[in-house]
Structure formats: structure tokens, C-alpha cells
Scaffold this motif. Structure first.
Motif, mmCIF file in Angstrom:
data_model
loop_
_atom_site.group_PDB
_atom_site.id
_atom_site.type_symbol
_atom_site.label_atom_id
_atom_site.label_comp_id
_atom_site.label_asym_id
_atom_site.label_seq_id
_atom_site.Cartn_x
_atom_site.Cartn_y
_atom_site.Cartn_z
ATOM 1 N N UNK A 23 96.709 -92.591 57.235
ATOM 2 C CA UNK A 23 96.665 -91.790 58.459
ATOM 3 C C UNK A 23 95.298 -91.132 58.525
ATOM 4 N N UNK A 24 94.892 -90.816 59.745
ATOM 5 C CA UNK A 24 93.609 -90.142 59.970
ATOM 6 C C UNK A 24 93.882 -88.798 60.624
ATOM 7 N N UNK A 25 93.253 -87.761 60.073
ATOM 8 C CA UNK A 25 93.463 -86.403 60.619
ATOM 9 C C UNK A 25 92.096 -85.741 60.688
ATOM 10 N N UNK A 26 91.489 -85.826 61.882
ATOM 11 C CA UNK A 26 90.084 -85.417 62.018
ATOM 12 C C UNK A 26 89.939 -84.056 62.678
ATOM 13 N N UNK A 27 89.150 -83.198 62.046
ATOM 14 C CA UNK A 27 88.933 -81.842 62.569
ATOM 15 C C UNK A 27 88.178 -81.880 63.891
ATOM 16 N N UNK A 28 87.309 -82.879 64.033
ATOM 17 C CA UNK A 28 86.498 -82.932 65.267
ATOM 18 C C UNK A 28 87.384 -83.090 66.504
ATOM 19 N N UNK A 29 88.537 -83.698 66.343
ATOM 20 C CA UNK A 29 89.446 -83.838 67.502
ATOM 21 C C UNK A 29 90.017 -82.489 67.940
ATOM 22 N N UNK A 30 90.080 -81.555 67.004
ATOM 23 C CA UNK A 30 90.595 -80.216 67.323
ATOM 24 C C UNK A 30 89.509 -79.332 67.935
ATOM 25 N N UNK A 31 88.258 -79.653 67.580
ATOM 26 C CA UNK A 31 87.119 -78.875 68.105
ATOM 27 C C UNK A 31 86.646 -79.397 69.464
ATOM 28 N N UNK A 32 87.204 -80.533 69.897
ATOM 29 C CA UNK A 32 86.707 -81.163 71.120
ATOM 30 C C UNK A 32 86.733 -80.166 72.272
ATOM 31 N N UNK A 84 95.226 -74.724 63.638
ATOM 32 C CA UNK A 84 96.162 -75.751 64.123
ATOM 33 C C UNK A 84 95.950 -77.053 63.343
ATOM 34 N N UNK A 85 94.696 -77.354 63.023
ATOM 35 C CA UNK A 85 94.390 -78.541 62.202
ATOM 36 C C UNK A 85 95.143 -78.474 60.874
ATOM 37 N N UNK A 86 95.085 -77.332 60.223
ATOM 38 C CA UNK A 86 95.758 -77.170 58.937
ATOM 39 C C UNK A 86 97.279 -77.205 59.078
ATOM 40 N N UNK A 87 97.787 -76.539 60.094
ATOM 41 C CA UNK A 87 99.244 -76.522 60.317
ATOM 42 C C UNK A 87 99.758 -77.926 60.632
ATOM 43 N N UNK A 88 99.031 -78.638 61.490
ATOM 44 C CA UNK A 88 99.471 -79.995 61.853
ATOM 45 C C UNK A 88 99.430 -80.913 60.632
ATOM 46 N N UNK A 89 98.424 -80.713 59.771
ATOM 47 C CA UNK A 89 98.308 -81.563 58.582
ATOM 48 C C UNK A 89 99.472 -81.318 57.624
ATOM 49 N N UNK A 90 99.792 -80.083 57.367
ATOM 50 C CA UNK A 90 100.888 -79.814 56.412
ATOM 51 C C UNK A 90 102.231 -80.242 57.006
ATOM 52 N N UNK A 91 102.391 -80.108 58.310
ATOM 53 C CA UNK A 91 103.646 -80.565 58.944
ATOM 54 C C UNK A 91 103.730 -82.088 58.948
ATOM 55 N N UNK A 92 102.582 -82.746 59.126
ATOM 56 C CA UNK A 92 102.548 -84.216 59.039
ATOM 57 C C UNK A 92 103.050 -84.655 57.664
ATOM 58 N N UNK A 104 88.053 -85.079 49.426
ATOM 59 C CA UNK A 104 88.470 -84.430 50.676
ATOM 60 C C UNK A 104 87.499 -83.301 50.934
ATOM 61 N N UNK A 105 86.781 -83.364 52.043
ATOM 62 C CA UNK A 105 85.629 -82.489 52.217
ATOM 63 C C UNK A 105 85.865 -81.332 53.176
ATOM 64 N N UNK A 106 87.090 -80.845 53.195
ATOM 65 C CA UNK A 106 87.386 -79.679 54.034
ATOM 66 C C UNK A 106 88.133 -78.620 53.228
ATOM 67 N N UNK A 107 87.781 -77.367 53.448
ATOM 68 C CA UNK A 107 88.493 -76.268 52.797
ATOM 69 C C UNK A 107 89.897 -76.182 53.392
ATOM 70 N N UNK A 108 90.896 -76.158 52.525
ATOM 71 C CA UNK A 108 92.297 -76.086 52.945
ATOM 72 C C UNK A 108 92.707 -74.610 53.047
ATOM 73 N N UNK A 109 93.312 -74.267 54.176
ATOM 74 C CA UNK A 109 93.598 -72.851 54.464
ATOM 75 C C UNK A 109 94.972 -72.445 53.921
ATOM 76 N N UNK A 110 95.271 -71.144 53.909
ATOM 77 C CA UNK A 110 96.612 -70.693 53.497
ATOM 78 C C UNK A 110 97.715 -71.296 54.368
ATOM 79 N N UNK A 111 97.385 -71.604 55.633
ATOM 80 C CA UNK A 111 98.387 -72.235 56.522
ATOM 81 C C UNK A 111 98.829 -73.588 55.974
ATOM 82 N N UNK A 112 97.907 -74.241 55.248
ATOM 83 C CA UNK A 112 98.226 -75.535 54.626
ATOM 84 C C UNK A 112 98.843 -75.328 53.244
#
Ligand SMILES: Nc1nc2c(c(=O)[nH]1)N[C@@H](CN(C=O)c1ccc(C(=O)N[C@@H](CCC(=O)O)C(=O)O)cc1)CN2
Ligand SMILES: NCC(=O)N[C@@H]1O[C@H](COP(=O)([O-])[O-])[C@@H](O)[C@H]1O
Length: 216
Positions: free
Chosen positions: A57-66, A82-90, A108-116
Motif C-alpha cells: 500500500x502507498x500512504x503519501x503525506x504529499x496527498x494530505x498537503x495538496x 490526519x495522515x497519521x490517524x489514517x495510517x494507523x486506522x489503515x 521509513x522517513x517520516x516522524x510518527x506522531x502520538x496519533x499513530x
């Protein structure tokens, strides 16, 4: 022991994912890589996973920043949440690939938030990460380049990589595996980087096995 399911998070080449795939196929890693999620649609690691018949699966942050201007910090912060929440729910709501027993950040080159992190902690799904430096040194991105410069300037006499548990503080979680190399004065960055990558491909398998052994 029933086969464990591992979810691997990637962002790029996937050479460490490949090390895990190879170890799973040859029986060294007592687990199945059930899913690979990439933060980039162009990650070669996606091809490596597909070649091994592993769902991706692909989960790109740039799609959320569009359409959000960089100056709109609040909107970008909300989008990242929302990116982090959607990822953990996925991950937690997936019915096809099976609930992961362990999540491995392999480039994995993104900092994972507490939401994740919080929902996964509640679900008792541990996360580990590969970082190309020693504990407490060069946290964050560009660690290989930074450690190389420090070594050549005489600030450090060793480098290496580690597998550590993922906590909110970046690269500060308990180390599971630490592998070291000595600084060689006059060495090229390419040579330093290659030596670290060779260590990584061993460390990622050892660290994943160790994390699996710690599962209840
Ligand atoms: N909460 C945590 N998240 C992540 C950890 C961690 O330990 N805790 N490890 C990282 C992996 N990593 C280093 O090993 C790492 C990756 C990326 C970054 C970072 O600063 N990313 C920036 C974007 C950088 C860029 O693309 O220019 C960001 O997320 O905004 C730091 C460390 C995985 N996540
Ligand atoms: N801070 C995280 C970080 O720098 N991770 C690094 O990304 C590369 C992924 O390589 P790969 O895609 O070939 O596995 C590895 O060198 C890993 O240490």
C-alpha cells in the motif's frame, strides 16, 4: 509457534526490506512479511515486495498537503495529524493482510506522531526502527553523512547502526541491536556508507528476530 505477521514501513530503495524478505524465505526469520506500506509511490521497495508476492500500500503525506500553502502551518499540522490517524486506522482495520504482530520501520522517513503510536501501544503492537548511527548519536535524517563528516574531522572514532524500539522521541527508544564500525581516516563517503549498509542488512534481521522473541 504460529507464524507471526510483520508489517514493514518503507520510503525508498528497500534493501533492508529485501534482507527481511530473504531471511523470511530462507527460514532465518520465523515470520511472514504480510504487508509493506510505503510513504512514497516511487519507492523501489514496492517492486521488491511485489516480486516477493507481498501485498503493498502507498500512504503519501504529499496527498494530505495538496492545495495547502506552506505558510498555513495550522492547516498543514491538521493534515499531518490526519495522515497519521489514517495510517494507523489503515493498519488496525485491515481485514486482508492480518493484524501485524510487529511493525518494522526499514527506511521509513517520516516522524510518527502520538496519533499513530498510541493506538498501536493500546493494541500491543510494537514498532522497531533501523537507524544508521549509534545510540544517542546523529538522531534524525542524514545520519550517515553527518557521522562521516564527524569521523573525518576527528570528532568520533566509530559509527554504525542500530535497531531500536520506536517511541515518540525520535531515535531515542531502547536499542535492541547495535553494530559498530571504526572510522578510517581518508575513507570516502561512499565506502563509509557501504560499510554501514552492510551492517544494516544483518542488524535488521537480528533486531526483528529479537523483537519477535520479546512478544508475549
Ligand atoms: N516517533 C518516531 N518516529 C519515527 C522514529 C522514531 O524513533 N520515533 N524513527 C524514524 C526513522 N528515522 C530515523 O531513524 C527518521 C526519519 C525521518 C525523520 C525526519 O525528520 N523526517 C521529517 C521529514 C524529513 C525530510 O523528508 O526531509 C518529517 O517527518 O517531517 C527523522 C528520523 C521513523 N519515525
Ligand atoms: N533515519 C532513518 C534512516 O536514515 N534510515 C535509513 O534509510 C536507509 C533505508 O535504506 P533501504 O531503503 O535500502 O532499506 C537505511 O540506510 C536506513 O538506515
Amino acid at each position: 509457534m504460529s507464524s507471526r505477521n510483520i508489517l514493514v514501513l518503507i520510503s525508498g530503495n528497500g534493501s533492508n526490506l529485501q534482507a527481511l524478505i530473504d531471511a523470511s524465505l530462507n527460514g532465518e526469520l520465523p515470520a511472514k512479511i504480510s504487508w509493506v506500506i510505503s510513504s512514497s509511490s516511487t519507492a523501489y521497495g514496492l517492486e521488491r515486495a511485489s516480486n516477493a508476492s507481498i501485498p503493498t500500500a502507498i500512504h503519501e503525506l504529499k496527498n494530505y498537503y495538496k492545495d495547502i500553502p506552506k505558510s498555513d502551518k495550522k492547516a498543514r499540522s491538521d493534515a499531518r495529524k490526519k495522515f497519521n490517524l489514517d495510517l494507523v486506522n489503515l493498519i488496525l482495520n485491515d481485514k486482508k493482510n492480518g493484524k501485524p504482530d510487529l511493525i518494522v520501520c526499514a527506511g521509513w522517513m517520516l516522524i510518527l506522531s502520538p496519533d499513530f503510536l498510541a493506538p498501536l501501544e493500546k493494541a500491543k503492537i510494537p514498532i522497531i526502527n533501523l537507524h544508521p548511527s549509534l545510540p544517542g548519536k546523529f538522531d534524525g535524517i542524514n545520519a550517515i553523512e553527518r557521522s562521516y563528516k564527524a569521523g573525518q574531522e576527528g570528532e568520533i572514532d566509530e559509527g554504525g547502526c542500530m535497531i531500536h524500539k520506536v517511541i515518540q522521541e525520535v531515535d531515542a527508544g531502547e536499542p535492541l541491536v547495535v553494530k559498530k564500525i571504526n572510522v578510517v581516516k581518508g575513507e570516502s563517503l561512499e565506502s563509509w556508507e557501504n560499510r554501514i549498509h552492510q551492517l544494516e542488512h544483518v542488524a535488521i534481521v537480528e533486531g526483528t528476530i529479537k523483537a519477535l522473541q520479546e512478544l508475549i
